[in-house]
Design a protein around this motif. Sequence first.
Motif, PDB file in Angstrom:
ATOM      1  N   VAL A 107       0.806  -1.211  -0.069  1.00 41.50           N
ATOM      2  CA  VAL A 107       0.031   0.073  -0.002  1.00 41.50           C
ATOM      3  C   VAL A 107       0.987   1.340   0.071  1.00 41.50           C
ATOM      4  N   ALA A 108       1.986   1.177   0.934  1.00 40.56           N
ATOM      5  CA  ALA A 108       3.001   2.328   0.852  1.00 40.56           C
ATOM      6  C   ALA A 108       3.534   2.642  -0.568  1.00 40.56           C
ATOM      7  N   GLY A 109       3.842   1.423  -1.132  1.00 40.60           N
ATOM      8  CA  GLY A 109       4.633   1.384  -2.353  1.00 40.60           C
ATOM      9  C   GLY A 109       3.662   2.404  -3.422  1.00 40.60           C
ATOM     10  N   ARG A 110       2.244   1.601  -3.509  1.00 43.69           N
ATOM     11  CA  ARG A 110       1.521   2.320  -4.257  1.00 43.69           C
ATOM     12  C   ARG A 110       1.184   3.920  -4.262  1.00 43.69           C
ATOM     13  N   ALA A 111       1.068   4.156  -2.938  1.00 41.45           N
ATOM     14  CA  ALA A 111       0.720   5.521  -2.463  1.00 41.45           C
ATOM     15  C   ALA A 111       2.088   6.576  -3.048  1.00 41.45           C
ATOM     16  N   LEU A 112       3.245   5.928  -2.863  1.00 42.74           N
ATOM     17  CA  LEU A 112       4.623   6.808  -3.293  1.00 42.74           C
ATOM     18  C   LEU A 112       4.875   6.705  -4.726  1.00 42.74           C
ATOM     19  N   ARG A 113       3.995   5.856  -5.511  1.00 39.79           N
ATOM     20  CA  ARG A 113       4.591   5.581  -6.779  1.00 39.79           C
ATOM     21  C   ARG A 113       4.717   6.979  -7.669  1.00 39.79           C
ATOM     22  N   PRO A 114       3.503   7.871  -7.581  1.00 39.50           N
ATOM     23  CA  PRO A 114       3.497   9.083  -8.325  1.00 39.50           C
ATOM     24  C   PRO A 114       4.742  10.170  -7.811  1.00 39.50           C
ATOM     25  N   LEU A 115       5.169   9.946  -6.609  1.00 36.96           N
ATOM     26  CA  LEU A 115       6.164  10.801  -5.787  1.00 36.96           C
ATOM     27  C   LEU A 115       7.500  10.259  -6.661  1.00 36.96           C
ATOM     28  N   ARG A 116       7.812   8.704  -6.670  1.00 43.10           N
ATOM     29  CA  ARG A 116       8.871   8.362  -7.361  1.00 43.10           C
ATOM     30  C   ARG A 116       9.075   8.704  -8.747  1.00 43.10           C
ATOM     31  N   THR A 117       8.062   8.677  -9.568  1.00 37.51           N
ATOM     32  CA  THR A 117       7.924   9.249 -10.871  1.00 37.51           C
ATOM     33  C   THR A 117       8.331  10.631 -11.001  1.00 37.51           C
ATOM     34  N   ILE A 118       7.978  11.529 -10.175  1.00 41.30           N
ATOM     35  CA  ILE A 118       8.390  12.914 -10.154  1.00 41.30           C
ATOM     36  C   ILE A 118       9.704  13.071  -9.754  1.00 41.30           C
ATOM     37  N   THR A 119      10.190  12.203  -8.987  1.00 44.84           N
ATOM     38  CA  THR A 119      11.498  12.367  -8.495  1.00 44.84           C
ATOM     39  C   THR A 119      12.370  11.931  -9.689  1.00 44.84           C
ATOM     40  N   ALA A 120      12.145  10.810 -10.313  1.00 48.65           N
ATOM     41  CA  ALA A 120      12.827  10.393 -11.472  1.00 48.65           C
ATOM     42  C   ALA A 120      13.052  11.256 -12.831  1.00 48.65           C
ATOM     43  N   ALA A 121      11.864  11.801 -12.989  1.00 47.51           N
ATOM     44  CA  ALA A 121      11.720  12.997 -14.201  1.00 47.51           C
ATOM     45  C   ALA A 121      12.389  13.956 -13.765  1.00 47.51           C
ATOM     46  N   THR A 122      12.372  14.636 -12.355  1.00 50.11           N
ATOM     47  CA  THR A 122      13.125  15.727 -11.920  1.00 50.11           C
ATOM     48  C   THR A 122      14.632  15.510 -11.897  1.00 50.11           C
ATOM     49  N   ARG A 123      15.199  14.258 -11.617  1.00 53.66           N
ATOM     50  CA  ARG A 123      16.338  14.163 -11.849  1.00 53.66           C
ATOM     51  C   ARG A 123      17.013  14.217 -13.351  1.00 53.66           C
ATOM     52  N   ARG A 124      16.238  13.917 -14.193  1.00 55.97           N
ATOM     53  CA  ARG A 124      16.741  13.875 -15.688  1.00 55.97           C
ATOM     54  C   ARG A 124      16.743  15.305 -16.192  1.00 55.97           C
ATOM     55  N   ILE A 125      16.031  16.168 -15.685  1.00 58.88           N
ATOM     56  CA  ILE A 125      16.075  17.773 -16.066  1.00 58.88           C
ATOM     57  C   ILE A 125      17.435  18.093 -15.568  1.00 58.88           C
ATOM     58  N   SER A 126      18.222  18.982 -16.302  1.00 60.16           N
ATOM     59  CA  SER A 126      19.396  19.839 -16.083  1.00 60.16           C
ATOM     60  C   SER A 126      19.243  20.949 -16.597  1.00 60.16           C
ATOM     61  N   ALA A 127      20.471  21.647 -16.551  1.00 62.42           N
ATOM     62  CA  ALA A 127      20.479  23.103 -17.136  1.00 62.42           C
ATOM     63  C   ALA A 127      20.550  23.306 -18.670  1.00 62.42           C
ATOM     64  N   ASP A 128      20.920  21.816 -19.161  1.00 65.62           N
ATOM     65  CA  ASP A 128      20.789  21.664 -20.744  1.00 65.62           C
ATOM     66  C   ASP A 128      19.331  21.227 -21.304  1.00 65.62           C
ATOM     67  N   ASN A 129      18.432  20.892 -20.218  1.00 66.89           N
ATOM     68  CA  ASN A 129      16.999  20.558 -20.845  1.00 66.89           C
ATOM     69  C   ASN A 129      15.990  21.064 -19.998  1.00 66.89           C
ATOM     70  N   LEU A 130      16.294  22.340 -19.719  1.00 69.19           N
ATOM     71  CA  LEU A 130      15.177  23.033 -18.736  1.00 69.19           C
ATOM     72  C   LEU A 130      13.783  23.226 -19.376  1.00 69.19           C
ATOM     73  N   HIS A 131      13.588  22.948 -20.685  1.00 71.04           N
ATOM     74  CA  HIS A 131      12.390  23.111 -21.299  1.00 71.04           C
ATOM     75  C   HIS A 131      11.465  21.926 -20.969  1.00 71.04           C
ATOM     76  N   GLN A 132      12.029  20.851 -20.529  1.00 69.75           N
ATOM     77  CA  GLN A 132      11.224  19.625 -20.095  1.00 69.75           C
ATOM     78  C   GLN A 132      10.432  19.950 -19.075  1.00 69.75           C
ATOM     79  N   ARG A 133       9.183  19.338 -18.942  1.00 72.10           N
ATOM     80  CA  ARG A 133       8.271  19.776 -17.817  1.00 72.10           C
ATOM     81  C   ARG A 133       7.889  18.150 -17.194  1.00 72.10           C
ATOM     82  N   LEU A 134       7.280  18.103 -16.059  1.00 70.60           N
ATOM     83  CA  LEU A 134       6.843  16.805 -15.521  1.00 70.60           C
ATOM     84  C   LEU A 134       5.663  16.603 -16.265  1.00 70.60           C
ATOM     85  N   ALA A 135       4.586  17.317 -16.037  1.00 68.49           N
ATOM     86  CA  ALA A 135       3.241  17.314 -16.840  1.00 68.49           C
ATOM     87  C   ALA A 135       2.671  15.970 -16.303  1.00 68.49           C
ATOM     88  N   VAL A 136       2.450  15.817 -15.051  1.00 73.75           N
ATOM     89  CA  VAL A 136       1.857  14.658 -14.454  1.00 73.75           C
ATOM     90  C   VAL A 136       0.475  14.655 -14.440  1.00 73.75           C
TER      91      VAL A 136
END
Length: 396
Positions: A107-136
């Motif tokens: 249950v905890a894993g299912r509740a935190l799955r959106p947060l893990r998705t946001i974290t992974a997407a945020t880590r892929r964004i750097s100064a070279d691709n700031l145009h990307q958005r999470l768009a959850v």
Amino acid sequence: MPRRLALPTRTVRWRFTVMYGGAFLVSAVGLLVITNLIGLSGTRISETAPLGDPPGRPTLAAAQDLIGRLQAQLAETQTAQSRRLLIGSAVALAVMAVLSVVLGRIVAGRALRPLRTITAATRRISADNLHQRLAVPGPADEVKDLADTIDGLLARLEGSFAAQRRFVADASHELRTPLATMRASLDVAVAKPEPVPAQTIALADRIRTELDQVDRLLEGFLMLARTQHGALSDRATISLGRVVSAALDARAADITDRGLTVHHGDVHDSAWTRGSRTLLSRMVDNVIDNAVVHNHDGGWIRVAATADGATARLIVETGGRVLDQEQLARLAQPFQRLGADRTGSGNGSGLGLGLSIVAAVATAHGGGLDLRARPEGGLRVAVSLPLAAVRAGVPA
């Protein structure tokens, strides 16, 4: 000494697991308590009376003996049933404890799955691709509110980086015009047919030198802006060994004037990388310039360009005094120097941008810069870049 058991990290998922598992476990304990209370209070024992004497009028002693045997059998049956009920409850409680932890973690894993998705997407964004958005996607809940807040922050950061890049580029270009005007005015003043005083000529030479210094500073600003936030347009597969050889040949006169000995036996044609030819050439030039300028007269330089696994390496070492490793770490930042006591030349030609440009170019190409103080004295500059595939000396 006994080894200590490694405790799990106190993450949010672990706290949710404990919370949900505890709730499930308390529910299981309550269920078992109620079951035991109902079972003990409502137990009815049904036993067949033992066969005795034929029906008749029993004596008082026989009746008392029969009652005693029935009471003993009843007590024994109740004790056995209570023991079985207790054992069954303990087994059920153990099973429910394990099941509660498993269900809590799921249950905890299912509740935190959106947060893990946001974290992974945020880590892929750097100064070279700031145009990307999470768009959850999803309903307007706390998770989507957090994602939209991060998207807004990225938009503001992208605007700030773009404004900074435009400011540096525009300011550098605008400042070059008055510099060219000042240099032309000096040339006109010195070239007049009337005799020019020696003091005026000396002052003009000094101002011209300072103008050249400012011009190199502006060029360094433009290079940093392009490297850190610009696109690598002129990509090509380049041999680091050939670029190093060209840089050494271009500085042969300076090396000879200072009496430096260059060892470049480890410069091979196997160190190929892919990137901007202009930026990579400037990176190698800065590393060689740093070794030539920040050196002692009669010193030595050791250059190596090799391939190691999936990495192409450029290593330049120089001799000299023992340096502080903690101070070397800041040389990759703009306008950071160790002082004239490191160079031995005292000419003040360093702008403090050379190694920062090297670090920026290496990072833009997926590599890095490593500065190390040699134990016996001097500096070791190592640049690592991704190795490009080649076939028989021809880019693949």
